[in-house]
Motif scaffolding. Sequence first.
Motif, PDB file in Angstrom:
ATOM      1  N   SER A   6       0.825  -1.207   0.000  1.00  0.00           N
ATOM      2  CA  SER A   6       0.000   0.000   0.000  1.00  0.00           C
ATOM      3  C   SER A   6       0.863   1.262   0.000  1.00  0.00           C
ATOM      4  O   SER A   6       2.014   1.255   0.411  1.00  0.00           O
ATOM      5  N   VAL A   7       0.258   2.341  -0.508  1.00  0.00           N
ATOM      6  CA  VAL A   7       0.895   3.653  -0.520  1.00  0.00           C
ATOM      7  C   VAL A   7      -0.087   4.598   0.155  1.00  0.00           C
ATOM      8  O   VAL A   7      -1.277   4.601  -0.144  1.00  0.00           O
ATOM      9  N   THR A   8       0.423   5.405   1.039  1.00  0.00           N
ATOM     10  CA  THR A   8      -0.446   6.350   1.727  1.00  0.00           C
ATOM     11  C   THR A   8      -0.132   7.760   1.259  1.00  0.00           C
ATOM     12  O   THR A   8       0.989   8.238   1.416  1.00  0.00           O
ATOM     13  N   ILE A   9      -1.127   8.393   0.661  1.00  0.00           N
ATOM     14  CA  ILE A   9      -1.021   9.786   0.213  1.00  0.00           C
ATOM     15  C   ILE A   9      -2.279  10.484   0.706  1.00  0.00           C
ATOM     16  O   ILE A   9      -3.387   9.985   0.512  1.00  0.00           O
ATOM     17  N   SER A  10      -2.096  11.632   1.322  1.00  0.00           N
ATOM     18  CA  SER A  10      -3.285  12.331   1.821  1.00  0.00           C
ATOM     19  C   SER A  10      -4.091  12.879   0.649  1.00  0.00           C
ATOM     20  O   SER A  10      -3.557  13.170  -0.426  1.00  0.00           O
ATOM     21  N   ARG A  11      -5.380  13.012   0.858  1.00  0.00           N
ATOM     22  CA  ARG A  11      -6.271  13.534  -0.181  1.00  0.00           C
ATOM     23  C   ARG A  11      -5.862  14.953  -0.561  1.00  0.00           C
ATOM     24  O   ARG A  11      -5.883  15.321  -1.741  1.00  0.00           O
ATOM     25  N   ASP A  12      -5.463  15.738   0.440  1.00  0.00           N
ATOM     26  CA  ASP A  12      -5.049  17.126   0.165  1.00  0.00           C
ATOM     27  C   ASP A  12      -3.827  17.169  -0.746  1.00  0.00           C
ATOM     28  O   ASP A  12      -3.767  17.961  -1.696  1.00  0.00           O
ATOM     29  N   ARG A  13      -2.843  16.322  -0.480  1.00  0.00           N
ATOM     30  CA  ARG A  13      -1.626  16.304  -1.312  1.00  0.00           C
ATOM     31  C   ARG A  13      -1.958  15.850  -2.727  1.00  0.00           C
ATOM     32  O   ARG A  13      -1.461  16.397  -3.709  1.00  0.00           O
ATOM     33  N   LEU A  14      -2.815  14.852  -2.850  1.00  0.00           N
ATOM     34  CA  LEU A  14      -3.243  14.367  -4.156  1.00  0.00           C
ATOM     35  C   LEU A  14      -3.973  15.472  -4.923  1.00  0.00           C
ATOM     36  O   LEU A  14      -3.722  15.685  -6.114  1.00  0.00           O
ATOM     37  N   GLN A  15      -4.826  16.201  -4.236  1.00  0.00           N
ATOM     38  CA  GLN A  15      -5.564  17.299  -4.855  1.00  0.00           C
ATOM     39  C   GLN A  15      -4.607  18.383  -5.350  1.00  0.00           C
ATOM     40  O   GLN A  15      -4.774  18.928  -6.443  1.00  0.00           O
ATOM     41  N   GLU A  16      -3.573  18.681  -4.556  1.00  0.00           N
ATOM     42  CA  GLU A  16      -2.576  19.687  -4.960  1.00  0.00           C
ATOM     43  C   GLU A  16      -1.882  19.288  -6.261  1.00  0.00           C
ATOM     44  O   GLU A  16      -1.718  20.098  -7.171  1.00  0.00           O
ATOM     45  N   ASP A  33      -4.369  19.474  -9.167  1.00  0.00           N
ATOM     46  CA  ASP A  33      -4.662  20.880  -9.479  1.00  0.00           C
ATOM     47  C   ASP A  33      -3.508  21.515 -10.247  1.00  0.00           C
ATOM     48  O   ASP A  33      -3.722  22.281 -11.194  1.00  0.00           O
ATOM     49  N   ASP A  34      -2.285  21.155  -9.869  1.00  0.00           N
ATOM     50  CA  ASP A  34      -1.117  21.666 -10.576  1.00  0.00           C
ATOM     51  C   ASP A  34      -1.100  21.164 -12.021  1.00  0.00           C
ATOM     52  O   ASP A  34      -0.806  21.921 -12.961  1.00  0.00           O
ATOM     53  N   ALA A  35      -1.460  19.887 -12.219  1.00  0.00           N
ATOM     54  CA  ALA A  35      -1.500  19.322 -13.574  1.00  0.00           C
ATOM     55  C   ALA A  35      -2.581  20.007 -14.411  1.00  0.00           C
ATOM     56  O   ALA A  35      -2.396  20.254 -15.612  1.00  0.00           O
ATOM     57  N   VAL A  36      -3.708  20.365 -13.794  1.00  0.00           N
ATOM     58  CA  VAL A  36      -4.786  21.055 -14.506  1.00  0.00           C
ATOM     59  C   VAL A  36      -4.320  22.469 -14.887  1.00  0.00           C
ATOM     60  O   VAL A  36      -4.553  22.938 -16.007  1.00  0.00           O
ATOM     61  N   ARG A  37      -3.649  23.188 -13.977  1.00  0.00           N
ATOM     62  CA  ARG A  37      -3.153  24.539 -14.260  1.00  0.00           C
ATOM     63  C   ARG A  37      -2.153  24.524 -15.415  1.00  0.00           C
ATOM     64  O   ARG A  37      -2.107  25.441 -16.216  1.00  0.00           O
ATOM     65  N   ARG A  38      -1.344  23.512 -15.495  1.00  0.00           N
ATOM     66  CA  ARG A  38      -0.341  23.416 -16.565  1.00  0.00           C
ATOM     67  C   ARG A  38      -0.957  22.946 -17.881  1.00  0.00           C
ATOM     68  O   ARG A  38      -0.275  22.877 -18.888  1.00  0.00           O
ATOM     69  N   THR A  81      -7.674  17.755 -18.027  1.00  0.00           N
ATOM     70  CA  THR A  81      -8.854  18.596 -17.849  1.00  0.00           C
ATOM     71  C   THR A  81      -9.353  18.477 -16.420  1.00  0.00           C
ATOM     72  O   THR A  81      -9.027  17.513 -15.712  1.00  0.00           O
ATOM     73  N   ARG A  82     -10.161  19.446 -16.012  1.00  0.00           N
ATOM     74  CA  ARG A  82     -10.712  19.422 -14.660  1.00  0.00           C
ATOM     75  C   ARG A  82     -11.598  18.191 -14.472  1.00  0.00           C
ATOM     76  O   ARG A  82     -11.554  17.545 -13.429  1.00  0.00           O
ATOM     77  N   GLY A  83     -12.383  17.815 -15.447  1.00  0.00           N
ATOM     78  CA  GLY A  83     -13.249  16.633 -15.356  1.00  0.00           C
ATOM     79  C   GLY A  83     -12.441  15.359 -15.174  1.00  0.00           C
ATOM     80  O   GLY A  83     -12.774  14.507 -14.336  1.00  0.00           O
ATOM     81  N   ASP A  84     -11.352  15.221 -15.961  1.00  0.00           N
ATOM     82  CA  ASP A  84     -10.481  14.041 -15.820  1.00  0.00           C
ATOM     83  C   ASP A  84      -9.825  14.020 -14.435  1.00  0.00           C
ATOM     84  O   ASP A  84      -9.689  12.961 -13.815  1.00  0.00           O
ATOM     85  N   GLU A 137     -12.382  12.997 -11.826  1.00  0.00           N
ATOM     86  CA  GLU A 137     -12.673  11.569 -11.967  1.00  0.00           C
ATOM     87  C   GLU A 137     -11.527  10.726 -11.401  1.00  0.00           C
ATOM     88  O   GLU A 137     -11.750   9.745 -10.682  1.00  0.00           O
ATOM     89  N   MET A 138     -10.284  11.106 -11.700  1.00  0.00           N
ATOM     90  CA  MET A 138      -9.123  10.361 -11.226  1.00  0.00           C
ATOM     91  C   MET A 138      -9.040  10.414  -9.700  1.00  0.00           C
ATOM     92  O   MET A 138      -8.820   9.383  -9.041  1.00  0.00           O
ATOM     93  N   ILE A 139      -9.265  11.578  -9.134  1.00  0.00           N
ATOM     94  CA  ILE A 139      -9.214  11.696  -7.674  1.00  0.00           C
ATOM     95  C   ILE A 139     -10.325  10.853  -7.044  1.00  0.00           C
ATOM     96  O   ILE A 139     -10.107  10.153  -6.049  1.00  0.00           O
ATOM     97  N   GLY A 140     -11.520  10.881  -7.613  1.00  0.00           N
ATOM     98  CA  GLY A 140     -12.624  10.072  -7.087  1.00  0.00           C
ATOM     99  C   GLY A 140     -12.295   8.596  -7.092  1.00  0.00           C
ATOM    100  O   GLY A 140     -12.539   7.883  -6.110  1.00  0.00           O
TER     101      GLY A 140
END
Length: 185
Positions: free
Chosen positions: A34-44, A47-52, A56-59, A62-65
């Motif tokens: 297992s790998v543990t990553i906080s939801r906040d870090r994953l969101q960051e 979000d950085d990938a979307v800004r660059r 897309t925001r929808g993708d 969906e990936m985070i969900g």
Amino acid sequence: MAAASKAKKKSPEQDQGSRAEQSVQSFRDALEKSVTISRDRLQEVVDDAVRRGRMTRGDADEMIGRLVTRGRDQAEDLLSQLERLLAQARDAPGRARKQAGTHAQKARNRAVKAADKPLAGADRVRRAARVPGFPISAYDQLTVRQIERRLQELSPAQLRKVRDYERSNKARKSLLSSLDRKLKN
């Protein structure tokens, strides 16, 4: 060949121990994978990938969900494994105590059975020699059935002595009624 068959056969205690070891090992394996990553870090990161413009925001949503759902499922699996291990650990002393009690009771029964005939014989000899004392040796350790077998050989005076002792101590109804019947006859 005999040594091989002995090596294959496990006692219940060994079987429980090996199952517990397997459960612990599977829990360790699950933790290592297992790998543990906080939801906040994953969101960051997303979000950085979307800004660059890398996704897309929808993708991203969906990936985070999906990742969060998969993470929750894995966490629930790990928790259920941990709960099973804790349950096994909690039950182990009770099982050991029950097994020890069973073994002790069986040993007591074997000892009483082995001593029953010699004690009955000693009682007969003692009564024949008119040695004073209680009519039945080791009375408090005997079962009702063992006592009833010995009542056949007692005189009315000895039966009364046994009845009085029984009445003032354990007061077992079946034994008292058996004594009363013998005294009436």
